[in-house]
Design an enzyme around this catalytic site. Structure first.
Site, PDB file in Angstrom:
ATOM      1  N   ARG A  48     -63.841 -29.525 156.699  1.00 17.35           N
ATOM      2  CA  ARG A  48     -62.868 -29.708 155.339  1.00 17.35           C
ATOM      3  C   ARG A  48     -61.296 -29.190 156.195  1.00 17.35           C
ATOM      4  NH1 ARG A  48     -66.291 -25.348 151.810  1.00 17.35           N
ATOM      5  NH2 ARG A  48     -66.019 -23.563 152.847  1.00 17.35           N
ATOM      6  N   ASN A  77     -59.972 -20.919 152.241  1.00 21.25           N
ATOM      7  CA  ASN A  77     -60.915 -21.416 150.669  1.00 21.25           C
ATOM      8  C   ASN A  77     -61.598 -20.136 150.833  1.00 21.25           C
ATOM      9  OD1 ASN A  77     -60.074 -24.123 150.550  1.00 21.25           O
ATOM     10  ND2 ASN A  77     -62.265 -24.656 150.817  1.00 21.25           N
ATOM     11  N   GLN A  78     -61.340 -19.383 149.545  1.00 20.42           N
ATOM     12  CA  GLN A  78     -62.011 -18.217 149.320  1.00 20.42           C
ATOM     13  C   GLN A  78     -62.339 -18.071 148.115  1.00 20.42           C
ATOM     14  OE1 GLN A  78     -62.189 -15.924 151.337  1.00 20.42           O
ATOM     15  NE2 GLN A  78     -60.900 -16.699 152.820  1.00 20.42           N
ATOM     16  N   ARG A 128     -66.384 -17.651 142.054  1.00 22.72           N
ATOM     17  CA  ARG A 128     -67.561 -17.252 142.316  1.00 22.72           C
ATOM     18  C   ARG A 128     -68.095 -15.138 142.141  1.00 22.72           C
ATOM     19  NH1 ARG A 128     -70.958 -20.864 146.072  1.00 22.72           N
ATOM     20  NH2 ARG A 128     -69.041 -21.796 147.063  1.00 22.72           N
ATOM     21  N   ASP A 144     -56.797 -21.404 159.919  1.00 18.53           N
ATOM     22  CA  ASP A 144     -58.291 -21.396 158.896  1.00 18.53           C
ATOM     23  C   ASP A 144     -58.736 -19.790 159.873  1.00 18.53           C
ATOM     24  OD1 ASP A 144     -60.206 -21.171 157.012  1.00 18.53           O
ATOM     25  OD2 ASP A 144     -61.858 -21.797 158.754  1.00 18.53           O
ATOM     26  N   ASP A 172     -61.759 -17.498 158.179  1.00 18.54           N
ATOM     27  CA  ASP A 172     -63.675 -16.845 158.383  1.00 18.54           C
ATOM     28  C   ASP A 172     -63.900 -18.287 159.349  1.00 18.54           C
ATOM     29  OD1 ASP A 172     -62.962 -15.489 156.769  1.00 18.54           O
ATOM     30  OD2 ASP A 172     -63.347 -16.653 155.202  1.00 18.54           O
ATOM     31  N   CYS A 221     -57.203 -20.129 148.445  1.00 20.77           N
ATOM     32  CA  CYS A 221     -57.610 -21.351 147.458  1.00 20.77           C
ATOM     33  C   CYS A 221     -58.655 -20.124 146.797  1.00 20.77           C
ATOM     34  CB  CYS A 221     -58.165 -22.084 147.508  1.00 20.77           C
ATOM     35  SG  CYS A 221     -58.958 -22.929 146.296  1.00 20.77           S
ATOM     36  N   CYS A 270     -56.096 -27.383 145.410  1.00 25.40           N
ATOM     37  CA  CYS A 270     -55.448 -26.242 146.768  1.00 25.40           C
ATOM     38  C   CYS A 270     -56.873 -26.164 147.719  1.00 25.40           C
ATOM     39  CB  CYS A 270     -55.419 -25.491 146.891  1.00 25.40           C
ATOM     40  SG  CYS A 270     -55.923 -24.371 145.066  1.00 25.40           S
ATOM     41  N   ARG A 271     -57.983 -26.538 146.832  1.00 28.81           N
ATOM     42  CA  ARG A 271     -59.522 -26.314 148.171  1.00 28.81           C
ATOM     43  C   ARG A 271     -59.448 -27.073 148.709  1.00 28.81           C
ATOM     44  NH1 ARG A 271     -64.478 -23.490 148.546  1.00 28.81           N
ATOM     45  NH2 ARG A 271     -65.634 -24.629 148.981  1.00 28.81           N
ATOM     46  N   SER A 311     -69.307 -15.556 157.511  1.00 28.66           N
ATOM     47  CA  SER A 311     -70.913 -15.196 157.369  1.00 28.66           C
ATOM     48  C   SER A 311     -70.972 -15.824 156.179  1.00 28.66           C
ATOM     49  CB  SER A 311     -71.103 -13.791 156.731  1.00 28.66           C
ATOM     50  OG  SER A 311     -72.347 -13.699 155.923  1.00 28.66           O
TER      51      SER A 311
HETATM   52 MG   LIG Z   1     -63.525 -21.962 158.290  1.00 32.80          MG
HETATM   53 ZN   LIG Z   2     -57.781 -23.620 144.471  1.00 34.35          ZN
END
Ligand SMILES: [Mg+2]
Ligand SMILES: [Zn+2]
Length: 186
Positions: free
Chosen positions: A134, A56-57, A62, A12, A14, A94, A104-105, A21
């Site tokens: 996750r 995951n991005q 958003r 992963d 972050d 993602c 993908c998430r 954050s």
């Molecule tokens: Mg993370």
């Molecule tokens: Zn995705």
């Protein structure tokens, strides 16, 4: 003869490689490496492991940042890794939000499936390292050994419990690399 197992580690981003954050990491300035994380990647590389990222991005979905910003963050990450002799071979991300119901998430395994295909890995021998439940769930669902680091959201994740069976806990990515490489040598 079976093909030799491809040596790959899936991380992963972050909270594992860089400081996380709750307000999202939206720019290269906000992308700050955790102490020792890039050196840990270099150490894995030196032992013959390629490193792939699955992240995951949803900040993209958003509208908090765009692809240019994500590319700039990753350019910084690659440059900083290279400066300590480390190499990240692939970054799968993602961009969706949970409302998109994509494959993908994470905890869905879509990104890991793509990594496994691209690198022809055997999930059983390919650890997935994350700081959130996750991450571990996505890995465990495909048979990857799950590894939790206590950086980022890791302490909260550990306290919340419900980790997949066989999850191994490490203080941070540096500790993961040392533990994992010591085990692999046995
Ligand atoms: Mg993370
Ligand atoms: Zn995705």
């Amino acid at each position: 003869m079976p093909m030799p197992t491809k040596k790959v580690v899936i991380l992963d981003r972050d909270g594992v490689i860089n400081v996380d954050s709750d307000a999202f990491i939206k720019s290269p300035d906000e992308w700050v490496a955790l102490p020792g994380s890039l050196e840990a990647i270099a150490r894995l590389n030196q032992a013959g492991y390629r490193v792939a990222i699955a992240t995951n991005q949803s900040g993209i979905g958003r509208g908090l940042f765009d692809m240019n910003a994500l590319n700039a963050m990753h350019l910084k990450m690659h440059r900083m890794a290279a400066a300590v002799g480390g190499r990240i071979d692939a970054v799968f991300f993602c961009p969706h939000t949970s409302e998109d119901h994509c494959e993908c998430r994470k905890p869905r395994p879509g990104m890991l499936k793509m990594i496994n295909e691209r690198f022809e890995v055997d999930p059983e021998h390919t650890p997935v390292v994350g700081d959130s439940l996750r991450d571990l769930q996505a890995g465990a669902s495909l048979g990857h050994p799950p590894h939790l680091v206590l950086t980022g959201k890791g302490r909260k994740t550990l306290d919340a419990g419900g980790l997949p069976d066989g999850t191994i806990v490490h203080d941070d990515l540096r500790a993961f690399a040392l533990d994992f490489l010591a085990d692999a040598q046995e």
